[in-house]
Design an enzyme around this catalytic site. Structure first.
Site, short mmCIF file in Angstrom:
data_model
loop_
_atom_site.label_atom_id
_atom_site.label_comp_id
_atom_site.label_asym_id
_atom_site.label_seq_id
_atom_site.Cartn_x
_atom_site.Cartn_y
_atom_site.Cartn_z
N ASP A 107 18.25 68.35 46.30
CA ASP A 107 17.13 67.48 45.91
C ASP A 107 15.80 67.89 46.51
O ASP A 107 14.85 67.10 46.49
CB ASP A 107 17.44 66.04 46.29
CG ASP A 107 18.44 65.40 45.34
OD1 ASP A 107 18.34 65.66 44.13
OD2 ASP A 107 19.32 64.66 45.80
N ASP A 167 20.51 65.65 37.09
CA ASP A 167 19.29 65.41 37.87
C ASP A 167 18.72 66.71 38.46
O ASP A 167 17.53 66.81 38.74
CB ASP A 167 19.55 64.47 39.05
CG ASP A 167 20.62 63.43 38.79
OD1 ASP A 167 21.50 63.67 37.96
OD2 ASP A 167 20.60 62.40 39.47
N1 GLY Z 1 20.55 60.89 41.86
C1 GLY Z 1 19.31 60.68 41.28
C2 GLY Z 1 19.20 59.44 40.52
O1 GLY Z 1 19.80 58.44 40.90
O2 GLY Z 1 18.52 59.42 39.56
#
Ligand code: GLY
Length: 387
Positions: A107, A167
């Site tokens: 991330d 994501d």
């Molecule tokens: N894991 C990223 C989201 O919850 O969008």
């Protein structure tokens, strides 16, 4: 003649008038975030959400959302040029700095590019550049060339060792930036290979999306799963909005038409879905079992709105529809149905988001990334409306 003039005036007003008073919305956001800063003077944990009992739910800087609050402060600085927002943005950006060395998460794009990336764009601070280059190096360590994807989590239920989530498309922008900045093509090559394999494996023939694809050590798909959505074969709306945004960014960075075509197809799936409500703010999953009484996820609406505004600029005639739907989303988000009044909602801007209903977590709460993409969308909309 008088009648014709009146009709023409009405037509041009409705076509070209700004439907959202961005200056007013940004001023309200500034007031709300002033209250947030007063309520949250300690940067040792990051502003993330609020609990149902009305207390804050802050998280450590290693949490994937740590870049969004500083990013929102940078947007306020961009719009107002008021030095108080620069100071606040710098303070909260600094709080994320140590994550540049974090190789335990995919991330880093979210965490570092939204904080340091916006800061660099607006201040040209050379220290921010160094942090971002290190962040890209850390992110690149999670790419396995044999598999051809950046690993999302270090494991997933069922014993899967190489899960990749949709994501992850949002972390590629940092890699493109790093290649431009350093001249090293490796970063962008990783981004392209990742995006191509995601395109191959993460979508169904109708352009709906899976959340998690689990790979073996040779890059073979072992399983297609859901985590934050309703079921393995459903479509989690925020995940799908990440995909829309991610492929728009892929087109922006490569100018390869296949990404534009794909961004349009997955956006069409989203906008044409029979379970998309009239206000264009989706339920948390397109196939959640109790629609229409399921919760909406305003964060998905905010992400999609910002992505669609950019997509509209690349899409010719088709772009008019993307623009109109994006504006509808921003209008809904700016209405009292989703937009918090001053002093409410623990000082977040947007109400009614869902983190993960499937995990019984963060249901109908504010989430900082809804605020971030709402602010980004407002600024994009204002720039486009002025043009
Ligand atoms: N894991 C990223 C989201 O919850 O969008």
């Amino acid at each position: 003649m008088k009648k014709l003039t009146l009709i023409l005036t009405l037509l041009s007003t409705s076509l070209f008038a700004q439907k959202i008073d961005v200056d007013k919305q940004i001023a309200l956001a500034g007031q709300q975030y002033q209250l947030m800063l007063a309520a949250q003077p300690d940067t040792s944990t990051t502003v993330h959400s609020a609990k149902q009992d009305g207390t804050y739910r802050n998280m450590p800087s290693k949490w994937w959302c740590s870049g969004f609050f500083p990013g929102g402060l940078w947007f306020l600085y961009e719009k107002t040029k008021d030095p108080k927002w620069e100071s606040a943005a710098r303070l909260w950006t600094e709080a994320v700095k140590k994550e540049q060395f974090n190789t335990g998460t995919h991330d880093l794009g979210f965490m570092m590019y939204d904080s340091f990336g916006n800061g660099l764009r607006l201040t040209k601070d050379p220290e921010y550049k160094k942090v971002l280059i290190q962040s890209a190096k850390s992110l690149a360590t999670r790419f396995d060339p044999k598999i051809g994807l950046i690993k999302s989590w270090n494991g997933f239920k069922g014993g899967y060792q190489y899960p990749v989530i949709i994501d992850n498309m949002m972390n590629l922008e940092l890699l493109f930036w790093a290649s431009r900045e350093t001249g090293d093509p490796r970063f962008k090559e990783i981004a392209i290979i990742h995006a191509d394999n995601t395109m191959k494996n993460h979508f169904r023939p109708d352009y709906s999306s899976y959340h998690v694809i689990c790979y073996d050590v040779d890059g073979k798909v072992l399983a297609k799963k859901q985590h934050q959505g309703y079921q393995d074969e459903s479509t989690w709306t925020r995940g799908h909005a990440w995909a829309m945004y991610g492929y728009v960014e892929m087109y922006r960075n490569t100018k390869d038409k296949k990404y534009l075509d794909f961004a349009q197809k997955i956006s069409d799936f989203y906008l044409n879905h029979p379970n998309m409500p009239a206000d264009k703010i989706p339920y948390w999953d397109f196939y959640a079992p109790n629609i229409p009484t399921e919760e909406r996820d305003a964060s998905a609406g905010a992400i999609a709105a910002s992505a669609l505004l950019e997509l509209s600029t690349y899409s010719g005639e088709k772009g008019k529809r993307y623009y109109a739907d994006a504006v509808k989303m921003l209008e809904s988000l700016s209405s009292p149905a989703y937009r918090a009044a001053l002093g409410e909602n623990n000082h977040f801007l947007i109400k009614h988001c869902v983190g993960a209903k499937s995990l019984n977590s963060e249901i109908d709460v504010p989430l900082i990334y809804a605020d971030y993409y709402y602010l980004e969308g407002l600024l994009r909309y204002q720039k486009m409306a002025k043009k």
